[in-house]
Design an enzyme around this catalytic site. Structure first.
Site, PDB file in Angstrom:
ATOM      1  N   HIS A  58       7.157   3.876  -0.228  1.00 39.17           N
ATOM      2  CA  HIS A  58       8.062   2.981  -0.947  1.00 39.17           C
ATOM      3  C   HIS A  58       9.528   3.300  -0.662  1.00 39.17           C
ATOM      4  O   HIS A  58      10.413   2.880  -1.404  1.00 39.17           O
ATOM      5  CB  HIS A  58       7.810   3.071  -2.446  1.00 39.17           C
ATOM      6  N   HIS A 219       1.511  -1.710  -3.200  1.00 38.23           N
ATOM      7  CA  HIS A 219       0.533  -0.847  -2.540  1.00 38.23           C
ATOM      8  C   HIS A 219      -0.399  -1.648  -1.639  1.00 38.23           C
ATOM      9  O   HIS A 219      -1.539  -1.250  -1.402  1.00 38.23           O
ATOM     10  CB  HIS A 219      -0.299  -0.084  -3.572  1.00 38.23           C
TER      11      HIS A 219
END
Length: 331
Positions: A58, A219
């Site tokens: 991320h 995700h």
């Protein structure tokens, strides 16, 4: 199909990236390899420490937000996997200046479990710890399951609470402020294409040329529905309207807006989406008082964006404007 990524060994990617981060910003961050966490290169003056973390993939979240005005430490797990409670505990102890630690946790089952255990372990070490759960993703706003996921609003929580901590706010005051920011922000995201895990050749899902995935997480999860592809102004409005409704925003109010790229979306597209967002909100009588446009909470190489709106007031805007100096955010 051959894997075309800048990867030596997928198992070494996170550690190599953290060493690279430290080498690029030696005046800001220090990488502790075992257990893995990142702390400020120079300890802050005595104040409440802010610690956050979560799975890698991320970036620049969270390691890129360590520095004056934001986090004191960040704890990265493997790609899309929570760090261990042992890692988090070590980072909490390293970051503590004797005034307590606020743990900022995105709402994912593994993060919640391991950060909660770490808070209990750190308390046994004599560190006063409070936790705040960031849960801003409207795509998972339902009663069954773990509830709303934590996504790009975590940047606002870390920035605003980081500024308040630098000004000497107490642990209780910071926990209250973090809860207020979290409850005042909501996010929605869409994907034009999915992400591919390091070392793998197939994306987590595939889309036809005339489709988008609406309501995705960070995700590589599927979204809540598949919709037709459309011009940016319509896609932006489709993301913004549910957020406006969820927050109950009305004409005359101000917001902080985050137009966030999911990893492979060009800045040119994000800036265009930002102007579409401002125009759409202006049509509703809502003023964008501050903006953050760029890739800050990514999902590896996913193409797409998220829109976060945070109801603003004078106090939050003043804290947002306060100086910050980190590898990924500086003003």
């Amino acid at each position: 199909m051959a894997v075309r990524q800048l990867v030596n060994d997928p198992d070494d990617l996170v550690a190599e990236a953290l060493r690279g981060l430290e080498q690029a910003h030696p005046d800001l961050v220090r990488y502790h390899a075992d257990p893995a966490y990142v702390v400020r290169a120079e300890a802050a003056r005595p104040k409440v420490a802010l610690v956050s973390g979560g799975g890698s993939g991320h970036e620049p979240l969270h390691t890129g937000f360590v520095g004056p005005g934001m986090l004191d430490a960040a704890v990265p797990g493997a790609v899309f996997a929570s760090p261990t409670a042992f890692q988090v505990r070590a980072a909490v102890v390293a970051a503590d200046h004797g005034r307590g630690v606020l743990l900022i946790i995105k709402n994912y089952t593994g993060d919640v479990l391991n950060f909660t255990i770490a808070a209990e372990l750190a308390a046994e070490d004599g560190v006063e710890v409070r936790t705040v759960l960031v849960d801003d993703d409207l795509a998972t706003d339902r009663t069954e399951g773990p509830g709303r996921r934590g996504t790009a609003a975590v940047v606002a929580v870390e920035k605003i609470c980081g500024a308040a901590a630098e000004r000497g706010a107490s642990l209780d005051e910071l926990a209250t402020l973090a809860e207020r920011v979290t409850s005042s922000a909501r996010t929605l995201a869409l994907a034009l294409s999915s992400c591919t895990h390091p070392g793998e050749s197939r994306p987590s899902f595939e889309l036809a040329d005339d489709e988008i995935e609406f309501g995705v997480g960070i995700h590589g999860e599927h979204g809540i529905e598949r919709r037709p592809f459309a011009p940016a102004r319509k896609l932006v409005a489709d993301l913004a309207d549910p957020v406006v409704a969820a927050l109950g925003l009305t004409a005359g109010e101000q917001v902080i807006a985050i137009v966030n790229g999911l990893g492979a979306t060009h800045g040119l597209e994000l800036s265009a989406a930002h102007q579409d967002l401002r125009a759409h909100l202006a049509g509703l009588g809502i003023e964008v008082a501050r903006s953050l446009v760029g890739s800050y909470v990514t999902a590896l190489d996913m193409r797409g964006c998220s829109i976060t709106l945070l109801r603003a007031d004078a106090e939050l805007l003043e804290l947002w404007d306060a100086p910050v100096r980190t590898p990924a955010l500086t003003w």
